[in-house]
Scaffold this active site. Structure first.
Site, PDB file in Angstrom:
ATOM      1  CG  HIS A  87      -4.800 -35.381  16.825  1.00 54.02           C
ATOM      2  ND1 HIS A  87      -4.941 -36.672  17.276  1.00 54.02           N
ATOM      3  CD2 HIS A  87      -5.793 -35.185  15.921  1.00 54.02           C
ATOM      4  CE1 HIS A  87      -5.957 -37.240  16.655  1.00 54.02           C
ATOM      5  NE2 HIS A  87      -6.498 -36.356  15.835  1.00 54.02           N
TER       6      HIS A  87
ATOM      7  CD  GLU B 168       9.264  -5.986   7.222  1.00 53.36           C
ATOM      8  OE1 GLU B 168       9.006  -4.871   6.701  1.00 53.36           O
ATOM      9  OE2 GLU B 168       9.054  -6.256   8.414  1.00 53.36           O
TER      10      GLU B 168
ATOM     11  CD  GLU C   7      -2.318  -4.842  11.602  1.00 60.10           C
ATOM     12  OE1 GLU C   7      -1.457  -5.749  11.615  1.00 60.10           O
ATOM     13  OE2 GLU C   7      -2.579  -4.196  10.576  1.00 60.10           O
TER      14      GLU C   7
ATOM     15  CE  LYS D 190      -3.621   2.200   2.746  1.00 59.98           C
ATOM     16  NZ  LYS D 190      -4.567   2.053   3.849  1.00 59.98           N
TER      17      LYS D 190
ATOM     18  CE  LYS E  27       4.559  -1.209   8.053  1.00 62.26           C
ATOM     19  NZ  LYS E  27       3.750  -0.803   6.907  1.00 62.26           N
TER      20      LYS E  27
ATOM     21  N   GLY F 258      -4.948  -1.988   4.961  1.00 60.88           N
ATOM     22  CA  GLY F 258      -4.141  -3.129   4.514  1.00 60.88           C
ATOM     23  C   GLY F 258      -4.820  -4.470   4.761  1.00 60.88           C
ATOM     24  NE  ARG F 259      -6.697  -4.017  10.892  1.00 61.24           N
ATOM     25  CZ  ARG F 259      -6.091  -2.836  10.985  1.00 61.24           C
ATOM     26  NH1 ARG F 259      -4.977  -2.606  10.316  1.00 61.24           N
ATOM     27  NH2 ARG F 259      -6.593  -1.873  11.736  1.00 61.24           N
TER      28      ARG F 259
HETATM   29  C1  G6Q Z   1      -2.618  -3.819   7.790  1.00 55.37           C
HETATM   30  C2  G6Q Z   1      -1.399  -3.257   8.323  1.00 55.37           C
HETATM   31  C3  G6Q Z   1      -0.142  -3.958   7.905  1.00 55.37           C
HETATM   32  C4  G6Q Z   1       0.288  -3.651   6.476  1.00 55.37           C
HETATM   33  C5  G6Q Z   1       1.714  -4.135   6.271  1.00 55.37           C
HETATM   34  C6  G6Q Z   1       2.202  -3.893   4.875  1.00 55.37           C
HETATM   35  O1  G6Q Z   1      -3.718  -3.371   7.984  1.00 55.37           O
HETATM   36  O2  G6Q Z   1      -1.347  -1.897   8.071  1.00 55.37           O
HETATM   37  O3  G6Q Z   1      -0.216  -5.340   8.073  1.00 55.37           O
HETATM   38  O4  G6Q Z   1      -0.576  -4.247   5.575  1.00 55.37           O
HETATM   39  O5  G6Q Z   1       2.529  -3.496   7.194  1.00 55.37           O
HETATM   40  O6  G6Q Z   1       2.132  -2.534   4.526  1.00 55.37           O
HETATM   41  P1  G6Q Z   1       2.273  -2.096   3.033  1.00 55.37           P
HETATM   42  O7  G6Q Z   1       1.162  -2.682   2.248  1.00 55.37           O
HETATM   43  O8  G6Q Z   1       2.205  -0.600   3.055  1.00 55.37           O
HETATM   44  O9  G6Q Z   1       3.593  -2.601   2.556  1.00 55.37           O
END
Ligand code: G6Q
Length: 547
Positions: free
Chosen positions: A384, A213, A353, A207, A512, A267-268
């Site tokens: 199990h 990462e 989150e 996003k 981050k 994001g989620r």
């Molecule tokens: C989701 C969070 C988080 C995010 C990641 C990746 O709601 O904000 O999980 O999706 O940190 O972020 P980017 O999509 O910006 O790389």
């Protein structure tokens, strides 16, 4: 300023009522009422929700619905669908619902109808996915792109991972889908070792397009591709999904190969956007759309149905009942379907989150607990492992069981055994087994009097342990869409009642920043940064080991 939750009349009434219900046994409620299951089951299309195996009476529900009304759940649902900036700490609308608004009614954010942009990207996405599937969009050397690699993390990873796995039966033959999320070089290496650059499409999903990462993994993959096929190959093997055009261009991906989404999609909550590109490619754009349709059906149910018959609302209220009145701060989701094996991990982010927050919407520290710890895994495997604690741990763990009536792989009697297991778990958790019942069983099995006496308590189960059961016809794209949207809305309703913003994630953002402070020290040059003595020592030890 809203009346503090714990001072609300409905809250106090629930506390009072809890004293009368806490010792009520579900087995007695069932024995007294043959209609309990019928009374407390709801159905939406092919999805059935049986919530009868929970510790409540009619009166409990009455108080819970009162609480929901007093917390203005209905008004807040309308506010979200209207595009109000309910994510107020980031000054954003929350419009993942617009991404699956299949009847295309206008939805406004900042006075602008968001639907035309959403439809344009969805069409571009469908065309691209189809072109890859048909081999019309080819790799640099003219080969078909059959390895789809999503590079992303958190919300830009977990949805696609979960949904592609859930829809594996719908994958185009010959296609493979991989996910690189972790910064651990192993994540990259293990995927790159298995694929051929000429046949690989990388989808860089981020996003913000600033996540360390994802960008580090994307750079590594880009270098790997350029080393094999040369710089001009990038245009044919890399696409980006982002809200940040500037950073995408800076990274060296042609904006023609960029698929946009917007700040009003968290994001989620983003697998419905172009972040779902890997799903659309491997399972096909038609199935991706069916998933949107399933979510839309759940959205309509959620928006239009009175609280008393509203599936996500009831799920949310039962969660609040256990969390805030019984003091049970954990919650398990157990899908009895191998294709849903990543669903608990997906929900873990969605729930924890969104609602792991300790400051309310008025800027005050809450004096009640908010989001529970969510965990889970696929049944019967987890029977199990952690089910011992679910059956005989000191506290109960409310469970959601999810079971499809029909398997995609009806082999022998596998599916009957699976179904028998999930139903038996729910029943056993509800009824339990008294010492007397355990003794009778042991006697019947031929144990001596002494053995029966010694073992009967160990073999007893307190029962009265709640669970919801969701029965689906089959794990198909439409039903998956319904399921995910259902949990999204459950989380939202709980956030409304807890008076917290479910749509920011300051804790993730802290993560981050933190590593960036230590990074220069590890590479050797930086000095003078003050840490606690434990952290400093750990840095020194690791540096020594790496020499
Ligand atoms: C989701 C969070 C988080 C995010 C990641 C990746 O709601 O904000 O999980 O999706 O940190 O972020 P980017 O999509 O910006 O790389």
């Amino acid at each position: 300023m809203k009346t503090q939750l714990t001072k609300m009349r409905a809250w106090k009434k629930l506390h009072e009522h809890y004293k009368h219900v806490k010792n009520v046994q579900m087995r007695d409620l069932f024995d007294a009422d043959n209609e309990r299951a019928e009374k407390y089951t709801l159905q939406l299309d092919n999805l059935l929700f049986d919530y009868s195996k929970n510790r409540f009476t009619d009166r409990t529900l009455k108080h819970l619905f009162r609480l929901a009304r007093d917390c203005k759940v209905e008004e807040n649902i309308k506010a979200m669908f209207r595009g109000d900036k309910i994510n107020f700490t980031e000054n954003r609308s929350v419009l993942h619902i617009a991404l699956r608004n299949r009847d295309n009614t206008p939805i406004y954010s900042d006075g602008k109808n968001v639907m035309p942009d959403i439809n344009a990207v969805l069409n571009k996405m469908k065309k691209f996915a189809e072109a890859v599937r048909l081999g019309k969009f080819k790799g640099h050397t003219g080969k078909k792109l059959t390895n789809i690699v999503n590079i992303g993390i958190g919300g830009s990873d977990l949805g696609p991972v979960m949904a592609t796995e859930a829809l594996k039966k719908y994958w185009q033959k010959g296609m493979q889908c991989y996910f690189i999320s972790n910064i651990d070089g192993t994540a990259c290496a293990e995927v790159l070792n298995r694929i051929d650059p000429e046949e690989t499409l990388f989808i860089v999903s981020s996003k913000t397009f600033t996540t360390i990462e994802t960008l580090t993994n994307a750079r590594t993959c880009r270098k790997w591709l350029v080393d094999a096929l040369g710089e001009p190959a990038v245009a044919k093997h890399f696409i980006a999904i982002s809200t940040n055009r500037k950073e995408v261009e800076k990274f060296g991906i042609n904006p023609d190969n960029m698929f946009e989404f917007w700040d009003f999609v968290g994001g989620r909550y983003s697998m419905w956007s172009a972040i779902g590109m890997s799903i659309a490619i491997v399972a096909g754009p038609d199935n991706f759309e069916k998933m949107l349709e399933g979510a839309f059906a759940m959205d309509k149910h959620f928006y239009r149905t009175d609280l008393e018959h509203n599936i996500p609302v009831i799920m949310a209220l039962l969660g609040i009942w256990y969390n805030n009145f019984f003091g049970v701060k954990r919650y398990a989701v157990i899908p009895y379907d191998q294709y849903l094996q990543y669903f608990p991990a997906y929900l873990q982010q969605l729930d924890m989150e969104s609602n792991g927050k300790f400051v309310d919407k008025d800027g005050q520290f809450v004096n009640y607990s908010t989001g529970p710890v969510l965990f889970g895994g696929a049944g019967t495997n987890v029977q199990h492992s952690f089910f011992q604690l679910i059956h005989q741990g000191t506290d109960f763990v409310p469970c959601d069981f999810i079971i499809p009536a029909i398997s995609h792989n009806e082999i022998g009697d596998h599916h009957e055994i699976l179904i028998a297991n999930v139903l038996a778990q729910g029943e056993a958790l509800m009824r339990g087994k008294t010492e007397k019942e355990a003794a009778a069983e042991l006697t019947k099995a031929g144990k001596s009097k002494e053995e029966v006496k010694a073992l009967k308590r160990y073999k007893s189960f307190s029962g009265n342990r709640p669970s919801n059961t969701f029965v689906l016809k089959k794990v198909d794209p439409y039903t998956l869409g319904m399921l995910v949207a259902m949990y999204e809305h459950k989380v939202f309703v709980q956030g409304i009642i807890w008076n917290i913003n479910s749509y920011d994630q300051m804790g993730v953002e802290l993560g981050k920043q933190l590593a960036l402070n230590i990074l220069p020290e590890l590479s050797g040059n930086a000095t003078g940064i003050r840490h606690d003595c434990s952290t400093s020592r750990l840095i020194a030890t690791i540096k020594k080991l790496r020499k």
